[in-house]
Write a protein that holds these residues in place. Structure first.
Motif, PDB file in Angstrom:
ATOM      1  N   ILE A  62      38.889-110.218  60.600  1.00  0.00           N
ATOM      2  CA  ILE A  62      38.588-108.771  60.842  1.00  0.00           C
ATOM      3  C   ILE A  62      39.052-108.254  59.412  1.00  0.00           C
ATOM      4  N   LEU A 246      36.249 -98.649  62.023  1.00  0.00           N
ATOM      5  CA  LEU A 246      35.688 -98.899  63.390  1.00  0.00           C
ATOM      6  C   LEU A 246      34.038 -98.662  63.507  1.00  0.00           C
ATOM      7  N   ILE A 249      32.845-101.982  61.959  1.00  0.00           N
ATOM      8  CA  ILE A 249      33.016-103.068  63.129  1.00  0.00           C
ATOM      9  C   ILE A 249      31.860-102.692  64.319  1.00  0.00           C
ATOM     10  N   LEU A 259      31.725-111.579  67.882  1.00  0.00           N
ATOM     11  CA  LEU A 259      33.152-111.410  67.174  1.00  0.00           C
ATOM     12  C   LEU A 259      34.109-112.435  66.959  1.00  0.00           C
ATOM     13  N   THR A 260      33.640-113.518  67.653  1.00  0.00           N
ATOM     14  CA  THR A 260      34.453-114.659  67.513  1.00  0.00           C
ATOM     15  C   THR A 260      34.179-115.658  66.185  1.00  0.00           C
ATOM     16  N   GLY A 299      30.780 -95.864  71.598  1.00  0.00           N
ATOM     17  CA  GLY A 299      31.581 -96.631  72.392  1.00  0.00           C
ATOM     18  C   GLY A 299      30.976 -97.345  73.561  1.00  0.00           C
ATOM     19  N   LEU A 302      29.051 -99.894  72.378  1.00  0.00           N
ATOM     20  CA  LEU A 302      29.656-101.330  71.821  1.00  0.00           C
ATOM     21  C   LEU A 302      29.972-102.055  73.167  1.00  0.00           C
ATOM     22  N   PHE A 303      30.158-101.416  74.018  1.00  0.00           N
ATOM     23  CA  PHE A 303      30.676-101.994  75.233  1.00  0.00           C
ATOM     24  C   PHE A 303      29.613-102.603  75.716  1.00  0.00           C
ATOM     25  N   ILE A 306      28.943-105.899  73.678  1.00  0.00           N
ATOM     26  CA  ILE A 306      29.871-106.917  73.654  1.00  0.00           C
ATOM     27  C   ILE A 306      29.779-107.638  75.073  1.00  0.00           C
ATOM     28  N   VAL A 307      29.579-106.938  76.037  1.00  0.00           N
ATOM     29  CA  VAL A 307      29.150-107.431  77.458  1.00  0.00           C
ATOM     30  C   VAL A 307      27.814-108.611  77.119  1.00  0.00           C
ATOM     31  N   ARG A 310      28.543-111.464  75.396  1.00  0.00           N
ATOM     32  CA  ARG A 310      29.348-112.421  76.301  1.00  0.00           C
ATOM     33  C   ARG A 310      28.420-113.143  77.270  1.00  0.00           C
TER      34      ARG A 310
END
Lengths: 321, 345
Positions: A62, A246, A249, A259-260, A299, A302-303, A306-307, A310
């Motif tokens: 990062i 930010l 990203i 992100l991993t 935000g 982004l949330f 990411i979920v 995942r």
């Protein structure tokens, strides 16, 4: 034909189109090519910086220093051009080199001393932001002929629309970046390293060189973005691009990059940037909504991304196991 | 002597003492503390008073970092709680009423706790990397804070609320007592019960500790909730100290200062071990550094450059490969044969 790995990108593109359609449906004058081009004009610097960030995140790292690096670039350019009267043709290559060197140094520290990228680039962020203030704590306005012409030149397109020179730079950058990521050995090394650094070492890939180069590239991109930002703002100021790391990203994540590390596409990043641009445009068209809604919506996006990622990855790994 | 230098507080305390001594050399009345109207005044008291929010945030951050995580959202939580408290007071007819002030404080702390829980849920149940999970609230949180304050700076005139951050008890700033209370609670919770051990075990390997019978998910959630609560307390101290809430700038960069304080205090970013007392010293070092920079007349903006170098140096010292490269180079000059043996010491 349809591969599951493209699903996040598809979702991003669909989201972008949906938002643009919603804007077009709701506001008169929204649905025009120029509004779409304005997204590029206003976000050219974000796109360039997000390109570097994409490489860093794909490699499993990062880079928090990019926003400060942009500010430092505007500051150095402004003080050299404006206060010392240097030619822009010397200053621009110089700041690009400074950016690359800065990134290279961070990459070397991350690799050789095995310190988390997060911390090293955090220090880089402090350092670059602080150096801005060492140069000057005030805004330095640029009225150099070259810079103003770069800022004001409109490249006319058929149909009465136009783009700026910054857009051309950003588009060239993204095409080059796509080439580097998918058709060069360096690109493949970055993906391999992000997938598993241990395996990359065992495969005999030059992890040291790749890692340092990734941060060098990111430093270079942020300096280039700083140059474009200088064209955009025509000034150097220590608070320029505050918090831009930010946004970058967020753009990368919304664009479907994991992100991993190991998985990601620059095309996704492009649409990630454009999606953020559309949100801002919709909010400015709405008029009654204030700019802080941008942050909240980004935000939320982004949330959800990411979920979403995942869920995708967990299904993939469980399917394998 | 060797035992003394090995103690985890040795280097942080040495650094703090060196900084204080430097200040003393620079301005001889640095250590002087006067009594005016029953309150103590002096640079040292100022450091304690202005450093209070940072210390509180850093205490919460220590536990999060001990679980191998990080909480980037504390700055936003500081802004949100300050905004909510000031809004509650501002909307009421009697800003100084006991119930109103109490209500404002309780509401903001509950909100901070909920925000911390949210982070914890994302990290533990969602399995999302802590940096990213807390990034969401960091980005959106500033927006929320500005939403609460409608993008303006809300000022309040409430002496009772002002007491939290600027009042004094027994001559000392009241915020110092808040800090002490939180610090003592944290120490008792983690060092007088097995909780601290559990936290360290989760930080070392959360899967292994789950298999060993520790409820690693519950631990993770509570650690983030505690960190959120700490940030909330810091937000209250900050906003009451200036009697206003600024959604945009309150608590800006405090997450980075807090991480820095934790790392200076000897807690490794790799998790598995933490030192609350080290964090306390680390936060004091940062606050003293800031005061020093102000005092010697360097433009305050350069604080950032100094901090950058402090971060780098501290991380380099913590980095095993850096120490090894220094150590082995020196060793190999002296006697090559013994390096193999000395590596295990």
């Amino acid at each position: 034909m349809f591969k599951k790995q493209y699903l996040p990108i598809m979702v991003t593109i669909a989201l972008f189109m949906l938002m643009f359609a919603a804007g077009a449906f709701r506001y008169t004058g929204f649905f025009s090519l120029q509004v779409l081009l304005n997204l590029l004009i206003d976000n050219a610097f974000l796109l360039i910086v997000a390109i570097g960030m994409t490489f860093v995140i794909i490699s499993g790292g990062i880079d928090l220093s990019v926003g400060s690096m942009i500010a430092l670039t505007t500051m150095i350019s402004a003080s050299l051009v404006q206060n010392l009267g240097w030619s822009p043709f010397i200053v621009i290559p110089l700041v690009l080199m400074i950016g690359a060197t800065f990134g290279c140094a961070m990459g070397a520290i991350i690799h050789y001393f095995d310190i988390q990228p997060f911390i090293v680039t955090l220090a880089g962020m402090f350092l670059a932001r602080g150096l801005c203030y060492v140069i000057s704590i005030n805004t330095i306005t640029i009225n150099n002929a070259f810079y103003t012409s770069m800022a004001q030149t409109k490249i006319h397109l058929p149909g009465g629309n136009f783009i700026s020179i910054s857009v051309v730079i950003a588009l060239i950058a993204i095409v080059l970046a796509i080439y580097i990521a998918h058709y060069t050995r360096f690109g493949r090394n970055v993906y391999a390293m992000g997938g598993s650094e241990q395996s990359a070492i065992l495969m005999g890939l030059s992890v040291a060189r790749t890692k340092i180069l990734v941060y060098t590239l990111s430093g270079f991109c942020s300096a280039l973005s700083g140059v474009v930002f200088t064209f955009y703002m025509l000034s150097g100021y220590g608070l320029h691009a505050n918090g831009l790391e930010l946004d970058a990203i967020a753009a990368v994540v919304i664009g479907g990059t994991l992100l991993t590390g190991g998985v990601g596409y620059l095309v996704g990043t492009f649409f990630g940037v454009m999606t953020q641009g559309v949100i801002q445009t919709i909010i400015s068209f709405e008029g009654t909504l204030s700019s802080w809604w941008t942050k909240i919506v980004i935000g939320l996006l982004l949330f959800s991304f990411i979920v979403f990622q995942r869920l995708l990855t967990s299904r993939r790994t469980s399917g394998r196991g | 002597m060797a035992k003394l230098t090995k103690h985890h507080l040795f280097w942080p305390v040495t650094m703090l003492v060196a900084l204080l001594l430097f200040n003393l050399c620079y301005s001889p009345d640095f250590f002087s503390i006067q009594i005016r109207n029953g309150h103590l005044y002096g640079s040292l008291i100022d450091i304690l008073n202005f450093g209070a929010p940072l210390i509180v945030v850093a205490i919460g951050m220590t536990l999060v970092i001990a679980t191998k995580g990080v909480d980037l959202s504390v700055g936003s939580v500081v802004a949100i709680t300050g905004a909510l408290a000031c809004l509650t007071l501002n909307k009421s007819s009697d800003q100084n009423g006991y119930t109103v002030v109490l209500l404002a404080i309780i509401m903001s702390l509950v909100l901070a706790l909920i925000l911390g829980l949210w982070n914890g849920l994302l990290v533990s149940l969602g399995g999302i990397q802590p940096i990213i999970a807390t990034l969401i609230l960091m980005v959106a949180g500033r927006g929320i804070a500005q939403l609460i304050t409608s993008g303006q700076i809300i000022t309040v005139t409430s002496p009772r609320f002002n007491y939290v951050g600027a009042g004094s008890l027994a001559g000392l700033p009241f915020s110092v007592f808040i800090v002490m209370a939180i610090f003592i609670i944290a120490v008792i919770l983690t060092r007088k019960s097995a909780l601290g051990l559990f936290i360290e075990s989760v930080g070392t390997n959360s899967e292994a500790s789950r298999l060993a019978g520790i409820r690693s998910k519950t631990i993770l959630i509570s650690v983030y909730a505690f960190c959120g609560l700490c940030a909330g307390v810091a937000g209250l101290i900050l906003s009451s100290n200036v009697s206003s809430a600024d959604g945009n700038n309150a608590g800006l960069w405090i997450e980075l200062d807090a991480i820095l304080a934790v790392v200076i205090g000897g807690t490794s970013m790799n998790g598995g071990r933490f030192y609350l007392s080290g964090t306390l010293v680390g936060a004091l070092i940062i606050q003293t550094l800031t005061t020093t920079i102000y005092m010697i007349g360097v433009p305050p903006e350069i604080t950032l450059v100094v901090k950058a170098f402090v971060v780098l140096i501290v991380c380099l010292i913590q980095s095993e490969s850096f120490r090894k490269s220094l150590f082995e180079r020196r060793k190999s000059h002296k006697n090559l044969g013994k390096t193999e043996v000395s590596r295990h010491v």
